[in-house]
Design an enzyme around this catalytic site. Structure first.
Site, PDB file in Angstrom:
ATOM      1  N   GLU A  60      21.151 -32.916  25.679  1.00 32.49           N
ATOM      2  CA  GLU A  60      20.566 -32.845  24.344  1.00 32.49           C
ATOM      3  C   GLU A  60      21.554 -32.258  23.351  1.00 32.49           C
ATOM      4  O   GLU A  60      21.613 -32.686  22.204  1.00 32.49           O
ATOM      5  CB  GLU A  60      19.275 -32.024  24.378  1.00 32.49           C
ATOM      6  CG  GLU A  60      18.139 -32.683  25.148  1.00 32.49           C
ATOM      7  CD  GLU A  60      18.298 -32.617  26.654  1.00 32.49           C
ATOM      8  OE1 GLU A  60      19.142 -31.835  27.149  1.00 32.49           O
ATOM      9  OE2 GLU A  60      17.587 -33.354  27.374  1.00 32.49           O
ATOM     10  N   HIS A 130       6.027 -29.916  28.934  1.00 34.22           N
ATOM     11  CA  HIS A 130       5.787 -31.242  28.378  1.00 34.22           C
ATOM     12  C   HIS A 130       4.683 -31.167  27.327  1.00 34.22           C
ATOM     13  O   HIS A 130       3.962 -32.137  27.126  1.00 34.22           O
ATOM     14  CB  HIS A 130       5.383 -32.245  29.475  1.00 34.22           C
ATOM     15  CG  HIS A 130       6.453 -32.492  30.485  1.00 34.22           C
ATOM     16  ND1 HIS A 130       6.640 -31.692  31.581  1.00 34.22           N
ATOM     17  CD2 HIS A 130       7.413 -33.443  30.559  1.00 34.22           C
ATOM     18  CE1 HIS A 130       7.668 -32.149  32.289  1.00 34.22           C
ATOM     19  NE2 HIS A 130       8.153 -33.203  31.700  1.00 34.22           N
TER      20      HIS A 130
HETATM   21  C1  LIG Z   1      16.672 -30.728  29.534  1.00 32.53           C
HETATM   22  C2  LIG Z   1      15.897 -31.906  30.005  1.00 32.53           C
HETATM   23  N1  LIG Z   1      16.082 -33.101  29.414  1.00 32.53           N
HETATM   24  C3  LIG Z   1      15.369 -34.180  29.799  1.00 32.53           C
HETATM   25  C4  LIG Z   1      14.446 -34.084  30.806  1.00 32.53           C
HETATM   26  C5  LIG Z   1      13.606 -35.308  31.218  1.00 32.53           C
HETATM   27  N2  LIG Z   1      14.013 -35.797  32.539  1.00 32.53           N
HETATM   28  C6  LIG Z   1      13.354 -35.421  33.653  1.00 32.53           C
HETATM   29  S1  LIG Z   1      14.071 -36.002  35.041  1.00 32.53           S
HETATM   30  C7  LIG Z   1      15.299 -36.780  34.191  1.00 32.53           C
HETATM   31  C8  LIG Z   1      16.370 -37.518  34.936  1.00 32.53           C
HETATM   32  C9  LIG Z   1      17.125 -36.629  35.889  1.00 32.53           C
HETATM   33  O1  LIG Z   1      18.048 -37.351  36.641  1.00 32.53           O
HETATM   34  P1  LIG Z   1      18.900 -36.687  37.798  1.00 32.53           P
HETATM   35  O2  LIG Z   1      19.392 -35.351  37.361  1.00 32.53           O
HETATM   36  O3  LIG Z   1      19.921 -37.656  38.217  1.00 32.53           O
HETATM   37  O4  LIG Z   1      17.884 -36.405  38.982  1.00 32.53           O
HETATM   38  P2  LIG Z   1      17.048 -37.434  39.835  1.00 32.53           P
HETATM   39  O5  LIG Z   1      15.776 -37.696  39.085  1.00 32.53           O
HETATM   40  O6  LIG Z   1      17.867 -38.660  39.995  1.00 32.53           O
HETATM   41  O7  LIG Z   1      16.774 -36.756  41.123  1.00 32.53           O
HETATM   42  C10 LIG Z   1      15.102 -36.609  32.815  1.00 32.53           C
HETATM   43  C11 LIG Z   1      15.958 -37.187  31.763  1.00 32.53           C
HETATM   44  C12 LIG Z   1      14.274 -32.811  31.393  1.00 32.53           C
HETATM   45  N3  LIG Z   1      13.394 -32.594  32.378  1.00 32.53           N
HETATM   46  N4  LIG Z   1      15.011 -31.756  30.976  1.00 32.53           N
END
Ligand SMILES: Cc1ncc(C[n+]2csc(CCOP(=O)(O)OP(=O)(O)O)c2C)c(N)n1
Ligand SMILES: Cc1ncc(C[n+]2csc(CCOP(=O)(O)OP(=O)(O)O)c2C)c(N)n1
Ligand SMILES: [Mg+2]
Ligand SMILES: [Mg+2]
Ligand SMILES: [Mg+2]
Lengths: 325, 382, 62, 325, 382
Positions: A60, A130
């Site tokens: 972000e 959320h």
């Molecule tokens: C600071 C923040 N930004 C956005 C999100 C929304 N979000 C939740 S999971 C995710 C993707 C995460 O991907 P990754 O770190 O590769 O983990 P995976 O889901 O593949 O295990 C996002 C964008 C969040 N939880 N926190």
């Protein structure tokens, strides 16, 4: 006119803006080919190409830093923060950079073309990561505009105005209404004014003020009060910063009473600014204390979400307390 | 949908390989030896006399400016100053390799780039005296320069913030079809900020034509580089982002010039970021608020004073027959006078009218700011 | 009552709107005895005070 | 007792805390061998070793993230953010993590041992990046405590209490007073209460409320008003969160008037919360509108710093306006 | 003061060397072949039957749990769920290499570590039904587990925040003289956050005994790894921080186990961080709110389904004669039943009393929260 839900109205506004001005670019986490986790940016990449609608890495602070630079260059970035709860890593870029860019450079450079879109608010069983309503965190920042629509018609008109306004705008979308709020939306291009509250319905006994998803709540409470013979004036603030002191004060001068409702915690919420200003400007007209019906001073809970919420019942009770003060 | 395979480039091994420091060597490009003579096997960049002298004179200019302004601060004439002594080659050498259309986003110790672009003594003075003639309208502390007509973005104090901004700016240049890049300067300290990570990664993924220019000068205020990071400088991070990276001797202006020229070419041709790490040393105190004797030895400073980038380049210029020592001395003296004269003249220029206090917060002052100004003026008039 | 006066500590207990009414009638609200809870001055008290009657003054009430 | 300036009092408090509890660790940018850019942490590394007092890399989000983890482990981190203006990169770690840690884990884990120290405020020709007073940005965050001392005696007692309080505390130091404010400070260990305002002097016509460096300002204004026969009650809020509604309201019930002074911009500043709460709780006692004397709604300027400041003259004028309302 | 020289390790070259992708090979440790047979030249870690079976059963357990809970979410019995299907080896294999004293700070897709530590089905259910028996008191969404007695830090949704926190936790363990480390899990997406940079750099500089365990599963919601970074995975960043780094096949539980054992040993012995990148694939949808058909092909998923980590390990176990297929099937069936039974039982457990709404904001509820609770209860009782 077409029937649209709030998400469709936003998507439609983005298409309108991108068609109208090729400097407009839309980006953020998952906004590219997927169209965003809420699908607000659906089809934009297909329509306008990967250069103008794209995924960013998951950062972000990076998204807003990038957007600031892009805006200062003269492009028109519309950056999405996936949830309002995740805007805080970008707080420095927004508060210290976006907002102060024009001032510190004496107007040589600015981020006036920047719009930040983010869904906010609770009522969706999202718990404290959320559900937050962070508008007040930003409202202490000269240089920013903050805009919140209450329905699809407002959303399209206010978003288009935000994108085109020559000031950085934080555009907060009530995600509880994304699919729930449906209404007629003109297919053509139109704008609604920033910095202007809207008197949604007139009344004489008390002014009820809210924004975004809480508008439904105060409208419902007003209906209940109506049955008790209480006449409520209902105002949608629409712009949190700069806010329309004139319209609100004119109403309070008339009704003598003010109730402000927001979902965010009471302490330091934006209702406090409204109350502080109105008590100063309308002092001698006040029949009863300005009342705030807000979230509790706790993180947004999950199991007790319903109890936490400043709902129509709490609002209705507060209206009665004000009028019978 | 085409299948993706994030393992396509990965080889398999059957015993654990530990990747660690020392695995790769990131050498430092150096063209001129300490005495100004080119290394035998070095190819110098094409450079004409005029450019070379402009570079040299700009280095001398900021050296003089720094001396004068530190003195002015000591005399209480300005509130703050921050010198780049010892680092002139890094900023001037890189600026010389750019085109005027390129945007410069700097940290704060890059007055060399600004002087090279043509920022005048008067402009420097206006800024430092926060007066009404300054385009930033006296709203920021001394050294927070900004000059739109020179494509020099107004400086912002929070460290590292300009890094992702530079990626965004460069992306905009690319989308607008400009034959231009952005250069972004920062210190090895600022490179610890989260914004560094975001900015470099985004530039790599989004193919932004930007040069990230890190001045690794050994210190972030009192914090030595060894307490700032444990890897091999900042250059070793380039690999992690998939960014082409060059390490250069920051006290060798020819090397900096060559590396930046090459970086610019790559950035434009391939639409990609390039990272340059210039190894140098902050001979100055961090700023006029700082006293380095609290954290480093005179001895250490002395060793670096011997690597003076200005002297090294002067020797080379003399070897070319392009620089006459006496004329040079006279020119420096003249610069000193000019700076002093401007200083004296400009310190009398008044600050902006009070009405400016509410300008540029928004495109036009909203009613509440107008009201606040009215009240303020009414109060002042009492 | 003396209790009411003690609570009021020499200052009037009244909503700002009532204070405005007092101002409009050019009277010092502190002179008006309140009929409300804890001696709160109500609109009606001001109106009564304006119509006259010594027993509506604060002195008379205490 | 010893004469100390505010910096020395803080240094002394840190030595006291580190001597008393070996879990206390002090870190931040330049706080190690150099002792901090303001020298608040002088000699701590020498005295307590590099393990307990150390430099960090230059990353505010990292400093607070690290401190959060360290606190949750049971250590007692005292993290320094070099300037309040540079706390925003850590905003997410503070607002989403520090503050919600205990709540989200049902009290299994917490950052209760964390103290964040940061200098704040203007009047030092620092422009908008060395002058901000960001308390209100944090005051909308349940779970945090915010504490601001006005002089050396208060600084030592409040800092010791903050370090030992089992809640995360943001301890904001008025840097304008660092060397300017000198006073008697007990050499022994003592604590002053958190969440309690202090009535600094009693009065009957109006309540003046401020905190930190602005206390001097309202005291000066009160003196001027005194000469006009206006009797001011002066309160130092000391804790911004949770704040002492009881003491403030008791005072306003008595005086019927309230003026709040802070350096931060007016809109969304903490004065708005105080005004909103007090108008509600002391409604029938208010003789005049609650008045806020604050910074302008602009970034903190440089050339016009003096004009921007809510100084004693502006405060004095406002007192008169209130009393003559 | 001793002299510092931040150039002491730097070599000089006289022509520009561009450091770029491909310069170093970061191989992926793999011990078991797809069919469960060890690679000929591979040395397997010492492992006894009991541990191996516990690892296997835990993988099976979370697979079953995931299936059941996704179904429960579809039925509207819980609001949200997030499966780790396909990634069981990464989390279970690493958890098995730890000691119970080690702190686990996870992202959210690491239920395998928790199950391995002994978190019971009842505990899982309590959390997902946000009921009064849950230690987190039902304050967070499903999957935000936390268990102090198991040294498992309560999960927080904002991504990446746990990374610098883990460095701090590990620093505290070291200062307290504990023979323990912290392990920090995160996805390749979260590794783009500024907090990642801060956390790894601080751990390296401040010598924190922490394992950074990155699950590179190819996706962050819909965003493929190629739009997340341009370098060679996350492992290539280790070098930039001066952190010892191992890349491992995340679908090979033996490789994960071996790598994590080695990492733990290094972290403790040398008081330093170690980075592990586990190459794997998120076979599941991102969460129950997600539908991956919008961004990837069934075909691609199918290819990865063939690399099922559970099957691979089962084959190896069978080769050892440690696993009987029929018994295994029966055990899985039994687990299914058990999960279902607990689910049915626990969904009837009530949520916390309303008084809990104001607890744990502070150590004790301040007066204003007490007042807000009183008002709330008065309102509810109407
Ligand atoms: C600071 C923040 N930004 C956005 C999100 C929304 N979000 C939740 S999971 C995710 C993707 C995460 O991907 P990754 O770190 O590769 O983990 P995976 O889901 O593949 O295990 C996002 C964008 C969040 N939880 N926190
Ligand atoms: C976000 C932020 N944190 C802290 C500071 C205070 N500060 C100003 S300069 C500086 C050191 C910067 O060091 P480096 O990046 O190496 O640049 P150098 O001064 O060596 O040129 C610090 C900590 C700041 N300006 N911004
Ligand atoms: Mg705009
Ligand atoms: Mg440096
Ligand atoms: Mg992933």
């Amino acid at each position: 006119m077409a029937k649209m839900n709030l998400l469709q109205a936003i998507n439609n506004a983005l298409i309108t803006a991108m068609t109208d001005d090729e400097r407009v670019m839309v980006f953020g986490e998952d906004v590219g080919h997927f169209g965003g986790v809420f699908r607000a940016t659906s089809n934009l990449q297909e329509k306008f190409g990967r250069g103008r609608c794209f995924n960013t890495p998951l950062t972000e602070q990076g998204i807003i830093g990038f957007a600031n630079g892009l805006a200062s260059q003269g492009s028109v970035p519309v950056a999405e923060i996936q949830f309002g709860d995740y805007i805080f890593p970008a707080f420095d870029q927004i508060v210290n950079e976006t907002a102060k860019w024009r001032y510190r450079s004496g107007g040589q450079f600015s981020c006036g073309t920047l719009t930040i879109r983010t869904p906010y608010g609770g009522g969706i069983a999202g718990g404290h990561y959320h559900s937050q309503s962070p508008e007040a965190y930003f409202a202490h920042t000269p240089g920013l505009k903050i805009v919140i629509p209450r329905n699809p018609y407002q959303a399209k008109g206010l978003l288009l105005a935000s994108i085109r306004d020559d000031n950085p705008v934080l555009f907060m979308e009530p995600k509880r209404l994304y699919r729930a709020s449906v209404g007629e939306v003109p297919e053509e291009d139109y704008e609604l004014p920033l910095g202007k509250a809207e008197v949604v319905s007139e009344g004489s006994d008390i002014t009820l003020l809210a924004w975004g998803a809480q508008m439904e709540i105060i409208e419902k409470a007003a209906e209940m009060a109506q049955n008790d013979g209480i006449s409520c004036e209902i105002i949608d603030l629409r712009s949190i910063l700069p806010w329309d002191v004139e319209t609100v004060c004119a109403s309070v001068m008339k009704t003598g009473r003010l109730l402000i409702n927001h979902e965010a915690p009471l302490t330091g919420g934006f209702a406090s600014e409204v109350a502080a200003t109105v008590q100063e400007r309308c002092f001698l007209h006040l029949e009863s204390p300005i009342t705030r019906v807000c979230g509790l001073d706790t993180p947004y809970p999950l199991a007790h979400e319903k109890e936490y919420m400043p709902d129509h019942l709490k609002t209705y009770e507060a209206i009665k307390r004000c009028v019978n003060f | 949908m085409k299948d993706r395979n994030h393992l396509s480039r990965v080889n398999v091994s059957h015993s654990a390989t530990i990747i660690e420091n020392g695995l790769i060597d990131i050498p430092m490009l150096q063209l001129l030896q300490a005495d100004g003579t080119p290394h035998k096997d070095a190819t110098l960049p094409d450079i004409d006399k005029e450019t070379a002298l402009k570079m040299y004179n700009t280095m001398q200019y900021v050296r003089v400016l720094d001396e004068r302004m530190i003195a002015a601060q000591r005399q209480g004439r300005i509130s703050f100053y921050l010198a780049c002594t010892g680092e002139e080659a890094s900023t001037v050498g890189s600026a010389a390799a750019l085109q005027d259309v390129d945007m410069i986003m700097s940290q704060y110790r890059e007055q060399g780039t600004l002087a090279y672009r043509g920022y005048t003594t008067e402009q420097f003075m206006n800024q430092m005296f926060s007066n009404e003639k300054e385009p930033n309208k006296g709203r920021q502390m001394p050294i927070h320069y900004g000059a739109k007509e020179l494509n020099f973005m107004t400086i912002s104090s929070p460290l590292g913030t300009q890094i992702p901004q530079a990626s965004g700016y460069a992306y905009g240049q690319k989308m607008a079809g400009q034959e231009a890049i952005t250069i972004c300067y920062f210190g090895e300290g600022a490179a610890s900020e989260g914004d560094f990570h975001a900015g470099l990664n985004m530039a790599a993924v989004l193919n932004c034509p930007v040069i990230f220019f890190c001045r690794n000068n050994g210190y972030a205020i009192s914090t030595p580089a060894e307490e700032q990071f444990a890897g091999d400088g900042i250059a070793s991070r380039g690999l992690g982002y998939g960014i082409k990276t060059i390490r250069v001797d920051g006290n060798d202006i020819m090397a900096v010039y060559a590396a930046t020229q090459q970086a610019r070419k790559i950035a434009l041709a391939e639409n990609c970021p390039v990272l340059i790490e210039a190894m140098t040393y902050r001979l100055a105190a961090h700023s006029t608020s700082d006293d380095p004797t609290g954290y480093r030895s005179k001895d250490e400073e002395e060793k670096w004073r011997e690597k003076d980038p200005i002297r090294r380049f002067a020797s080379w210029l003399q070897q070319q027959g392009w620089l006459d020592e006496a004329a040079d001395q006279a020119h420096v003296e003249q610069t000193r006078q000019e700076v002093l004269t401007e200083l004296k003249r400009v310190e009398k220029v008044p600050v902006c009218v009070i009405d400016e206090i509410i300008e540029d917060v928004y495109d036009t002052p909203p009613w509440h700011l107008q009201e606040q100004l009215r009240e303020l003026k009414a109060h002042i008039s009492k | 009552t003396s209790a009411g006066a003690a609570v009021r500590q020499g200052k009037a207990l009244a909503s700002p709107a009532v204070r405005r009414l007092a101002r409009e009638h050019n009277i010092n609200i502190a002179d008006v005895a309140g009929s409300g809870k804890k001696g709160r001055v109500m609109k009606a008290d001001i109106e009564a005070f304006v119509k006259g009657g010594a027993n509506t003054t604060k002195q008379a009430a205490s």
